[in-house]
Each structure stands twice: as C-alpha cells, then as structure tokens.
Design a protein around this motif. Sequence first.
Motif, PDB file in Angstrom:
ATOM      1  N   GLU A  31       0.838  -1.207   0.000  1.00 54.19           N
ATOM      2  CA  GLU A  31       0.000   0.000   0.000  1.00 54.19           C
ATOM      3  C   GLU A  31       0.870   1.254   0.000  1.00 54.19           C
ATOM      4  OE1 GLU A  31      -3.206  -0.098  -0.241  1.00 54.19           O
ATOM      5  OE2 GLU A  31      -3.485  -2.253   0.037  1.00 54.19           O
ATOM      6  N   ASN A  33       2.628   4.655  -0.166  1.00 52.90           N
ATOM      7  CA  ASN A  33       2.113   6.022  -0.327  1.00 52.90           C
ATOM      8  C   ASN A  33       0.613   6.140  -0.029  1.00 52.90           C
ATOM      9  OD1 ASN A  33       4.672   7.149  -1.203  1.00 52.90           O
ATOM     10  ND2 ASN A  33       4.344   6.024  -3.112  1.00 52.90           N
ATOM     11  N   ARG A  34       0.052   5.086   0.563  1.00 51.70           N
ATOM     12  CA  ARG A  34      -1.340   5.128   1.022  1.00 51.70           C
ATOM     13  C   ARG A  34      -1.373   4.731   2.496  1.00 51.70           C
ATOM     14  NH1 ARG A  34      -2.317   2.492  -4.079  1.00 51.70           N
ATOM     15  NH2 ARG A  34      -2.446   0.487  -3.030  1.00 51.70           N
ATOM     16  N   ARG A  85       1.648   5.403   7.041  1.00 54.46           N
ATOM     17  CA  ARG A  85       1.833   5.508   5.597  1.00 54.46           C
ATOM     18  C   ARG A  85       3.326   5.499   5.312  1.00 54.46           C
ATOM     19  NH1 ARG A  85      -0.250  10.652   2.163  1.00 54.46           N
ATOM     20  NH2 ARG A  85       1.229  11.705   3.542  1.00 54.46           N
TER      21      ARG A  85
END
Length: 553
Positions: A31, A33-34, A85
């Motif tokens: 995931e 950058n999320r 993140r």
Amino acid sequence: MDFRVLGPVLVRDLVLGAGKHRAVLAVLLLEANRAVRIERLVDLLWADQPPERARNLVSGYVSKVRKALADRTGVRLETWRGGYRLVVPPDSVDLYRFRRLVQQARQATGDNAVIAALSEALALWSGPALADVDLPGLAPSVTEALEQERVAAFEDLVDARLRIGADTDLLCRIREAVDAHPFRERLVGQLMTALAQCGRPAEALAAYRRCADALRDELGVAPGTALRALERAVRTDAFAPPATTTPRLRPAQLPADLADFTGRDAELAALIPCEGPLLITGMPGTGKTALAVHWAHRMRERFPDGQLHVDLRGAVTPRQALLRLLDGLGVRPEQGDERALAARFRSTVDGKRLLLLLDGATSTAQVLPLLPGSPSCQVLITSARRLDGLALRCGAKSLRLGGLRSADSVALLQSVLGERALRDPVSVRRLATLCCGLPVAVRAAAVRLAAHPTWPVSHLVDLLADEERWASSLALPEDDASFLASAIQELPDGARSLLGFFGLLPREELGVSALTTLTHRPQRWVEEALAALHDAHFLGPLARARGPHGGTG
C-alpha cells in the motif's frame, strides 16, 4: 530498486529478519504512499485471533521498521490518521515499477518496444509475491490477483513475440505457463500458435484436446469461441504464419541453476543491472559462479535476445572466447584475428538486449575484447582476482564475495541431510564452522555425509578438525583434485611458491620479514608474491593465512 515484494520480501542493503515487523513492512509496501489503518494491520497479522495489546505490538513493529529505514533518502514512515503511511518513490518498489512497465508496454507501438518493457517487468519477479511473509489475515485473493497480473503481462509478452515468430525457448516457457495455469484459454491458444508456427500441428491439436478435456471434466464447460476457431484453423491447415518467418536465434547458454541455492540475499539485492559490467570476485570456493548463475536466471526476462556464457578458466584466449560467443549467435567466421573478431562480435550484438556471463576470468586483458559496445547488453563477470583494470577501463561495478553466514551454512547442510541434521544440531553447527563459510566446502561436506549414511555428523567434524586433512576430507571420489587446486595452479610462479611456505611459520609470525628469511629470497620478491596472493583472494590485507582455508579475510 530498494524494495522487493514480488517474491521474498527484500530491502537492499538490509537484513530484515523473520519477525512480525517484516510482515508489517510488506503490507506498507503493498500500500505504498497510502495510509494503512492500525486495525487492518492487526487483522492481517493475526486474523481473528489477535493477542492482548495488539495495537501496542503493531506500534512496536512499526518503530522497528522506521528505525531500519531511517537512513533511506526519500523514504519516510508517517503516522497518519489512525494508521501509518510509507512514503517512497514509486519506482523503488518492484510492484509499482512492474505496473508502470506493463502500462508502458500497452501504450507502446512496435513489438520490440513491447517486448523490452514486458521482459524488464517480468524480470522483477523472483517467485510468488510475499513468498516468505506470514500474514494469516491476508486473503488468498490478494496474492492471486498479483499472480494474475504477472500471467497477463506474460501473455502480452508472448503475443508480441509470436508476431515476430516462435522459437524453442518461447515454446518451452509457454508450456511451463500452461502447466501452471491449465484453464487459461489464452495461454493454451498461444501454445497452439507457437507449435503451429514451428511446424508441429499435431502437437497443437493435442494441446487443444488436453485443455478441452480438462475444462469439461473439472469445470463442466467447453472451450471458448476463440480457442475453437484456432483449433479449426490448425486442423484445416488454414493457420496463417507470422509475417516474419525467418527463425530468430536466441541463445540460452546459462548453466543450470542450483535447485537448493541458499542465502546471499544481500548480495543478490546489491547486484543491480547497469550499463557497465558487473564483477563478482572472491577467494576460491565462495560460490561466485553459483551466485552469478542464480542471479542471471532471475534476470533472464530482462534480456529477451538471450543469454551467452563462456567459461574462461584454463588459459582460454580472447580469440577462443570470441569464436565461442559468435558461434552461440549463429555467426561462424572462418578467419580473422582477435581485433577483427571482437569488432564482429560488437556489431552482431549492437542494440540487442543480451546477458553475457564471463565465468572464471583471469585478467583484465582477457575480458576487455569480449565486452559488447552496446549499453543494452549486460555483462556479468566472475573472477578469483580483483581485476581493478575493469573498473578503470570501463567502470565495472565490483562485488567482493565472502563466506556464507553461519545460519545459511547450517541451512544448506540441513537441506541436503534432512532429518539426519536435526538429530545432531550441535555437530551440524560445528561442521558449518569448520567449512569456513565456503559454499563449495559446505556442499561437499553434505554430499560426503549423504554418501555415507552410517557416519554420524561428528565423524566428519573430527576429520575436518585436522587441518592437514581438511581438503582431502572434503574431496569427492570423482574429483581429480581439491576445489582449490585449479586456483592455486593459476597463481604466478612466485605466489605459488610462497604459498608452500605458509605452513612452516606460526600464524602470528607470518610477515614480509619472516618470509624473506625463510625463503632466502629478496624482500621485493616476497612483497610481489604476497600482493599476487592478495589479488587472488588467498590473503586478506595482511599475510595471516595458514593453509588454504585460514585467515582469508
């Protein structure tokens, strides 16, 4: 590329260990950058059986990951809205680089551009995604979806290569894919097309029947319209060959990879394709060739025009090596000196995406005429010598290979000996230590024990503990000499002579002065011989060795 999830989870220049923090990092990379909420991390790590204070444990794992990645430029792990993140450059994660290359291929015009992009994309895979990570709460559909992305990219690559014309290598790879995914009709159709292009329609029809039977017996359905139409075209001899019917020679000369290749994660991560040559050096027995062959097999998808291999041991001249290389490319010049052959070789490979493995190089002068001029070719060289001239002349990147980690030596012994190793773990660890981290010694010890099932592991330990019998205790019956013999034979005369004196002095007294007195040679002769031994990795910075397996730092 810093981060790998398409296979075992790896981070360049970092030993991750096997704890839960490894799994946390894997999720954050998937995931990238999320934001990932803490609740989701808890669910993934423990499914429906989280421990008490699970959120605190997750926080601790995240802290460990953050500390490990603290010195990475452009990488940071943020606490963000009830979760975390991982901020990274997208191309530093193999999954996102893979997706970008696949998209690039689908927007490309021209089969060569498509083949180049998809070959590079598929080379990023080294096994099933997240192969070594334990995530009980991760639905199988997630890893299956990633596998479907890989297969779809492979199918796109096959379509492009079939438009050029099938070859034997492509046919073998499609067969392997069909064996792994027997219900994918697109793959079966591609196999039929490749067989028909190679003039083997009967085999193409047999492939159709196998698929039709499997679909009927396992799923209760018939093949789709496209596959049935292809079957009719092959059966009625209405199959249209590709516009280019000239067979394309694609050399595939890599030696077989070791089925039980163990360890070397950091070294594999450090070997990154680049425009200049890659050089692997190290003392005899450290597994330079095994590492090079293993890496080359992992990278072969990046080089759709093939792989060439030349063994340079045994005083092979550049002219002899060039003739072998040109022969592998289907070029058989009847005459020409070394310079003419080198120019012919460079012209033949210009613009091609080839992988060239030069194994056992003995000098810079031996290698230089064999280097392609095209930056699209990757050269991988192994040598027991440092070959500093390659860095000076062509910017070669060098990796010095040391011994295996103790844990990897033990794992290699266990992979060969099986339950027998588990019965005496103390002797197995001692045996790994006595093998000095040399993969060839570890493997020889395991094979020797496997050949003598009545021997306890401690028996070979006792044999190896005797330094004078160390090499002979590892020799296999079919060997003409120990694994160090050829390397010793290739040493300059002075270095080979000096090596024979090393057992006559205590380890702590080995030095220029003592060796000068012992050999009755000038100090300059001793210094030059020591330098040659150092360049051949028989010695570390100081002459500390006693025997071929001691003090080679």
